[in-house]
Design a protein around this motif. Structure first.
Motif, PDB file in Angstrom:
ATOM      1  N   LYS A   4      -1.072  -5.913  74.104  1.00  0.00           N
ATOM      2  CA  LYS A   4      -0.445  -4.643  73.745  1.00  0.00           C
ATOM      3  C   LYS A   4       1.085  -4.741  73.737  1.00  0.00           C
ATOM      4  O   LYS A   4       1.760  -3.921  73.105  1.00  0.00           O
ATOM      5  CB  LYS A   4      -0.910  -3.534  74.687  1.00  0.00           C
ATOM      6  CG  LYS A   4      -2.330  -3.055  74.399  1.00  0.00           C
ATOM      7  CD  LYS A   4      -2.738  -1.951  75.357  1.00  0.00           C
ATOM      8  CE  LYS A   4      -4.119  -1.419  75.009  1.00  0.00           C
ATOM      9  NZ  LYS A   4      -4.130  -0.714  73.720  1.00  0.00           N
ATOM     10  N   ASP A  20      -5.585  -9.702  79.645  1.00  0.00           N
ATOM     11  CA  ASP A  20      -5.234 -10.260  78.345  1.00  0.00           C
ATOM     12  C   ASP A  20      -4.921  -9.151  77.342  1.00  0.00           C
ATOM     13  O   ASP A  20      -3.989  -9.257  76.541  1.00  0.00           O
ATOM     14  CB  ASP A  20      -6.380 -11.114  77.802  1.00  0.00           C
ATOM     15  CG  ASP A  20      -6.818 -12.198  78.769  1.00  0.00           C
ATOM     16  OD1 ASP A  20      -5.940 -12.804  79.415  1.00  0.00           O
ATOM     17  OD2 ASP A  20      -8.043 -12.430  78.882  1.00  0.00           O
ATOM     18  N   LEU A  21      -5.726  -8.081  77.385  1.00  0.00           N
ATOM     19  CA  LEU A  21      -5.499  -6.968  76.470  1.00  0.00           C
ATOM     20  C   LEU A  21      -4.152  -6.302  76.754  1.00  0.00           C
ATOM     21  O   LEU A  21      -3.415  -5.948  75.816  1.00  0.00           O
ATOM     22  CB  LEU A  21      -6.627  -5.946  76.582  1.00  0.00           C
ATOM     23  CG  LEU A  21      -6.516  -4.720  75.671  1.00  0.00           C
ATOM     24  CD1 LEU A  21      -6.443  -5.124  74.203  1.00  0.00           C
ATOM     25  CD2 LEU A  21      -7.692  -3.773  75.903  1.00  0.00           C
ATOM     26  N   ASP A  50      -9.752 -15.156  68.834  1.00  0.00           N
ATOM     27  CA  ASP A  50      -9.191 -14.248  69.836  1.00  0.00           C
ATOM     28  C   ASP A  50      -7.905 -14.770  70.478  1.00  0.00           C
ATOM     29  O   ASP A  50      -7.558 -14.392  71.586  1.00  0.00           O
ATOM     30  CB  ASP A  50     -10.214 -13.938  70.927  1.00  0.00           C
ATOM     31  CG  ASP A  50     -10.849 -15.189  71.521  1.00  0.00           C
ATOM     32  OD1 ASP A  50     -10.401 -16.300  71.178  1.00  0.00           O
ATOM     33  OD2 ASP A  50     -11.785 -15.053  72.320  1.00  0.00           O
ATOM     34  N   LYS A  65     -16.768  -8.938  72.521  1.00  0.00           N
ATOM     35  CA  LYS A  65     -15.777  -8.643  73.564  1.00  0.00           C
ATOM     36  C   LYS A  65     -16.430  -7.928  74.764  1.00  0.00           C
ATOM     37  O   LYS A  65     -15.887  -6.977  75.319  1.00  0.00           O
ATOM     38  CB  LYS A  65     -14.637  -7.804  73.000  1.00  0.00           C
ATOM     39  CG  LYS A  65     -13.767  -8.549  72.019  1.00  0.00           C
ATOM     40  CD  LYS A  65     -13.002  -9.634  72.743  1.00  0.00           C
ATOM     41  CE  LYS A  65     -12.490 -10.698  71.800  1.00  0.00           C
ATOM     42  NZ  LYS A  65     -12.305 -11.996  72.455  1.00  0.00           N
ATOM     43  N   LEU A  93     -11.359  -3.933  68.515  1.00  0.00           N
ATOM     44  CA  LEU A  93     -10.488  -5.040  68.890  1.00  0.00           C
ATOM     45  C   LEU A  93     -10.970  -6.346  68.265  1.00  0.00           C
ATOM     46  O   LEU A  93     -10.174  -7.138  67.737  1.00  0.00           O
ATOM     47  CB  LEU A  93     -10.446  -5.169  70.413  1.00  0.00           C
ATOM     48  CG  LEU A  93      -9.647  -6.349  70.969  1.00  0.00           C
ATOM     49  CD1 LEU A  93      -8.177  -6.243  70.586  1.00  0.00           C
ATOM     50  CD2 LEU A  93      -9.802  -6.421  72.492  1.00  0.00           C
ATOM     51  N   LEU A 131     -14.813  -7.033  78.161  1.00  0.00           N
ATOM     52  CA  LEU A 131     -13.868  -5.917  78.181  1.00  0.00           C
ATOM     53  C   LEU A 131     -14.565  -4.562  78.160  1.00  0.00           C
ATOM     54  O   LEU A 131     -13.928  -3.537  78.358  1.00  0.00           O
ATOM     55  CB  LEU A 131     -12.919  -6.005  76.977  1.00  0.00           C
ATOM     56  CG  LEU A 131     -11.702  -6.910  77.137  1.00  0.00           C
ATOM     57  CD1 LEU A 131     -11.059  -7.184  75.780  1.00  0.00           C
ATOM     58  CD2 LEU A 131     -10.692  -6.279  78.077  1.00  0.00           C
ATOM     59  N   CYS A 150     -14.112  -2.222  71.990  1.00  0.00           N
ATOM     60  CA  CYS A 150     -14.343  -3.668  71.927  1.00  0.00           C
ATOM     61  C   CYS A 150     -14.620  -4.113  70.499  1.00  0.00           C
ATOM     62  O   CYS A 150     -14.120  -5.156  70.043  1.00  0.00           O
ATOM     63  CB  CYS A 150     -15.516  -4.059  72.820  1.00  0.00           C
ATOM     64  SG  CYS A 150     -15.144  -4.045  74.586  1.00  0.00           S
ATOM     65  N   TRP A 173      -3.146  -1.744  69.095  1.00  0.00           N
ATOM     66  CA  TRP A 173      -4.489  -2.317  69.184  1.00  0.00           C
ATOM     67  C   TRP A 173      -5.174  -1.874  70.475  1.00  0.00           C
ATOM     68  O   TRP A 173      -4.503  -1.750  71.498  1.00  0.00           O
ATOM     69  CB  TRP A 173      -4.406  -3.849  69.167  1.00  0.00           C
ATOM     70  CG  TRP A 173      -4.070  -4.435  67.833  1.00  0.00           C
ATOM     71  CD1 TRP A 173      -3.491  -3.809  66.760  1.00  0.00           C
ATOM     72  CD2 TRP A 173      -4.277  -5.782  67.427  1.00  0.00           C
ATOM     73  NE1 TRP A 173      -3.330  -4.687  65.727  1.00  0.00           N
ATOM     74  CE2 TRP A 173      -3.800  -5.907  66.107  1.00  0.00           C
ATOM     75  CE3 TRP A 173      -4.797  -6.912  68.063  1.00  0.00           C
ATOM     76  CZ2 TRP A 173      -3.836  -7.111  65.406  1.00  0.00           C
ATOM     77  CZ3 TRP A 173      -4.838  -8.104  67.368  1.00  0.00           C
ATOM     78  CH2 TRP A 173      -4.376  -8.206  66.057  1.00  0.00           C
ATOM     79  N   PRO A 174      -6.496  -1.643  70.509  1.00  0.00           N
ATOM     80  CA  PRO A 174      -7.405  -1.670  69.361  1.00  0.00           C
ATOM     81  C   PRO A 174      -7.308  -0.404  68.526  1.00  0.00           C
ATOM     82  O   PRO A 174      -7.130   0.684  69.054  1.00  0.00           O
ATOM     83  CB  PRO A 174      -8.783  -1.789  70.024  1.00  0.00           C
ATOM     84  CG  PRO A 174      -8.614  -1.140  71.344  1.00  0.00           C
ATOM     85  CD  PRO A 174      -7.200  -1.412  71.775  1.00  0.00           C
ATOM     86  N   VAL A 213      -7.754 -13.450  74.314  1.00  0.00           N
ATOM     87  CA  VAL A 213      -8.044 -12.080  74.749  1.00  0.00           C
ATOM     88  C   VAL A 213      -9.510 -11.979  75.157  1.00  0.00           C
ATOM     89  O   VAL A 213     -10.405 -11.862  74.317  1.00  0.00           O
ATOM     90  CB  VAL A 213      -7.721 -11.055  73.637  1.00  0.00           C
ATOM     91  CG1 VAL A 213      -7.954  -9.640  74.150  1.00  0.00           C
ATOM     92  CG2 VAL A 213      -6.282 -11.219  73.161  1.00  0.00           C
TER      93      VAL A 213
END
Length: 210
Positions: free
Chosen positions: A199, A194-195, A111, A19, A34, A22, A31, A205-206, A189
């Protein structure tokens, strides 16, 4: 021979290696957490898929290494190490491997948290009359590819990780005189937007997985 096999692609969970797009926003540790949660969520979802639709599922990772999460999954799920110099070659090799065991092979990433049993059912149904099926991603890639025959040309010289993946794949299909069913689009994601979307579904998460 199985009717179908679904192969989950994932990277071995390694700090600073997953990830990464991110990382500037949430840091390497988040990361990693996640990535672990998405990996586990996809794995658990595939267990539900095979319970309802039959077939078998496999976890395919990019490299071997000591990891308690992967070791726990491997107790109940076959583990496959990807073979190839890039993502395209690894997918082509995996499809050829899967077709020795099943009539239909599906590869899915780790993902996309909105893939449901119904999407897998639709993809498998499409493979009854098409050689290939894709679920494209909103960012220009795809989150699922399925096949009933090998076609390595589809995955050669594709600009992986860019917005042009699906467009280039369409070009490859045309050049090979192949047809494919296209489902979706769905979102996966990769970036902070995207994150934030994730959520709304998974507010915690994460969160660390051990």
């Amino acid at each position: 021979m199985f009717d179908h096999i679904i192969i989950q692609f994932a990277k071995l969970p390694i700090l600073g290696k997953v990830k990464t797009r991110l990382s500037p926003d949430i840091g390497d540790q988040s990361c990693l957490e996640l990535h672990r949660q998405l990996l586990q969520y996809t794995h658990d979802n595939l267990k539900q898929v095979t319970d309802k639709l039959g077939g078998m599922s496999v976890l395919s990772i990019d490299q071997l290494g000591a990891d308690s999460q992967i070791e726990a999954i491997a107790k109940t799920t076959p583990l496959l190490v990807q073979q190839g110099s890039d993502l395209g070659e690894r997918m082509a090799n995996t499809i050829r491997w899967g077709l020795k065991l099943a009539k239909k092979v599906i590869i899915v990433g780790s993902d996309c948290p909105v893939l449901t049993v119904e999407y897998y059912k639709q993809a498998l149904n499409e493979l009854n009359h098409e050689a290939h099926v894709f679920i494209n991603a909103e960012d220009g890639g795809y989150v699922l590819v399925g096949a009933t025959q090998a076609c390595d040309d589809l995955f050669e010289n594709v600009p992986w990780g860019t917005d042009d993946v699906m467009a280039v794949t369409f070009e490859r299909l045309g050049a090979a005189n192949k047809k494919a069913a296209i489902l979706g689009p769905l979102w996966d994601v990769d970036r902070i937007d995207d994150l934030n979307r994730l959520k709304q579904l998974k507010s915690n998460w994460p969160n660390e997985i051990t």
